[in-house]
Scaffold this active site. Structure first.
Site, PDB file in Angstrom:
ATOM      1  CG  ASP A 104      33.389  48.775  20.689  1.00 15.24           C
ATOM      2  OD1 ASP A 104      34.394  49.326  21.172  1.00 15.24           O
ATOM      3  OD2 ASP A 104      33.260  48.588  19.465  1.00 15.24           O
ATOM      4  NE  ARG A 166      24.591  35.397  16.146  1.00 18.98           N
ATOM      5  CZ  ARG A 166      24.777  36.701  16.365  1.00 18.98           C
ATOM      6  NH1 ARG A 166      25.456  37.095  17.419  1.00 18.98           N
ATOM      7  NH2 ARG A 166      24.315  37.606  15.532  1.00 18.98           N
TER       8      ARG A 166
HETATM    9  P1  5GP Z   1      28.583  49.355  21.168  1.00 17.23           P
HETATM   10  O1  5GP Z   1      27.180  49.748  20.847  1.00 17.23           O
HETATM   11  O2  5GP Z   1      28.924  49.423  22.649  1.00 17.23           O
HETATM   12  O3  5GP Z   1      29.603  50.022  20.320  1.00 17.23           O
HETATM   13  O4  5GP Z   1      28.761  47.864  20.732  1.00 17.23           O
HETATM   14  C1  5GP Z   1      28.103  46.857  21.356  1.00 17.23           C
HETATM   15  C2  5GP Z   1      27.617  45.851  20.367  1.00 17.23           C
HETATM   16  O5  5GP Z   1      28.427  45.802  19.195  1.00 17.23           O
HETATM   17  C3  5GP Z   1      27.691  44.499  21.011  1.00 17.23           C
HETATM   18  O6  5GP Z   1      26.452  44.171  21.580  1.00 17.23           O
HETATM   19  C4  5GP Z   1      28.045  43.606  19.860  1.00 17.23           C
HETATM   20  O7  5GP Z   1      26.855  43.164  19.260  1.00 17.23           O
HETATM   21  C5  5GP Z   1      28.780  44.474  18.897  1.00 17.23           C
HETATM   22  N1  5GP Z   1      30.258  44.361  19.027  1.00 17.23           N
HETATM   23  C6  5GP Z   1      31.127  45.261  19.544  1.00 17.23           C
HETATM   24  N2  5GP Z   1      32.392  44.798  19.497  1.00 17.23           N
HETATM   25  C7  5GP Z   1      32.320  43.572  18.937  1.00 17.23           C
HETATM   26  C8  5GP Z   1      33.296  42.562  18.618  1.00 17.23           C
HETATM   27  O8  5GP Z   1      34.504  42.677  18.844  1.00 17.23           O
HETATM   28  N3  5GP Z   1      32.818  41.425  18.045  1.00 17.23           N
HETATM   29  C9  5GP Z   1      31.499  41.230  17.769  1.00 17.23           C
HETATM   30  N4  5GP Z   1      31.164  40.071  17.204  1.00 17.23           N
HETATM   31  N5  5GP Z   1      30.553  42.145  18.044  1.00 17.23           N
HETATM   32  C10 5GP Z   1      30.968  43.299  18.628  1.00 17.23           C
END
Ligand code: 5GP
Ligand code: MG
Length: 182
Positions: A104, A166
């Protein structure tokens, strides 16, 4: 659980088919090599993806684990990645494949890569099941990506909301009131 689901984005069957394709791409990238491969799943969201993916990979491998959290409790916005449990295996001189559920903002992958580099592995690659393109940063790229999805909060196939869902077999969006009430 089914009653909380608004819409299925990616079905169980689509997931199985794509994970199979990803396994072929990954296998092609790591021909029989010495030293072996170490899979490093980022817990907990990647567990179902990990379990399905590695059983389709023919090569010898070890598993390491690292835990990073960016969402705690009933929230759908990242609060910044923080390390909860460090890597539990020696990866020096090994080929490492990081496995995560979703890319993300990139904070999680950046943190994990920086941590793993300290151990001087031979190579580091990354496989993510999902990517939200709207926020995907230029400097944090994944080598293997399952699906591009829109910028909405998803659950299922390992991904949770406030600890739940999950075990839901599809990738889905919850009904709006489920997000606000937790
Ligand atoms: P980032 O650090 O890239 O912003 O986000 C990555 C982490 O955020 C992922 O490993 C996940 O745990 C969580 N995450 C990001 N988007 C989502 C989403 O749409 N749903 C869920 N359940 N977790 C998300
Ligand atoms: Mg995660």
């Amino acid at each position: 659980m089914e009653g909380d689901i608004e819409r299925v984005l990616i079905s169980e069957q689509q997931l199985a088919q794509r994970v199979d394709e990803m396994a072929r791409d990954i296998a092609a990238c790591y021909p029989e090599m010495d030293p072996g491969l170490v899979m490093v799943p980022i817990l907990s969201g990647s567990i179902i993806f990990l379990a399905d993916l590695i059983r389709l990979l023919p090569m010898k491998m070890k598993l390491g684990m690292i835990t990073v959290s960016s969402y705690s409790g009933a929230v759908t916005e990242s609060q910044g990645a923080s390390l909860k449990m460090d890597l539990n295996i020696d990866i020096r001189g090994q080929h490492v494949l990081i496995i995560d559920d979703i890319l993300d903002t990139g904070g999680t992958l950046r943190l994990v890569r920086e941590r793993l580099r300290l151990h001087e592995p031979k190579s580091i690659r990354t496989a993510v099941l999902l990517r939200k393109p709207s926020k995907a940063p230029k400097d944090v790229v994944a080598d293997f990506v399952g699906f591009e999805i829109a910028d909405e909060f998803v659950v299922g196939y390992g991904l949770d909301y406030d600890g739940h869902y999950r075990n839901y077999p599809n990738i889905a969006v919850l009904k709006a009131d489920r997000y606000t009430t937790g």
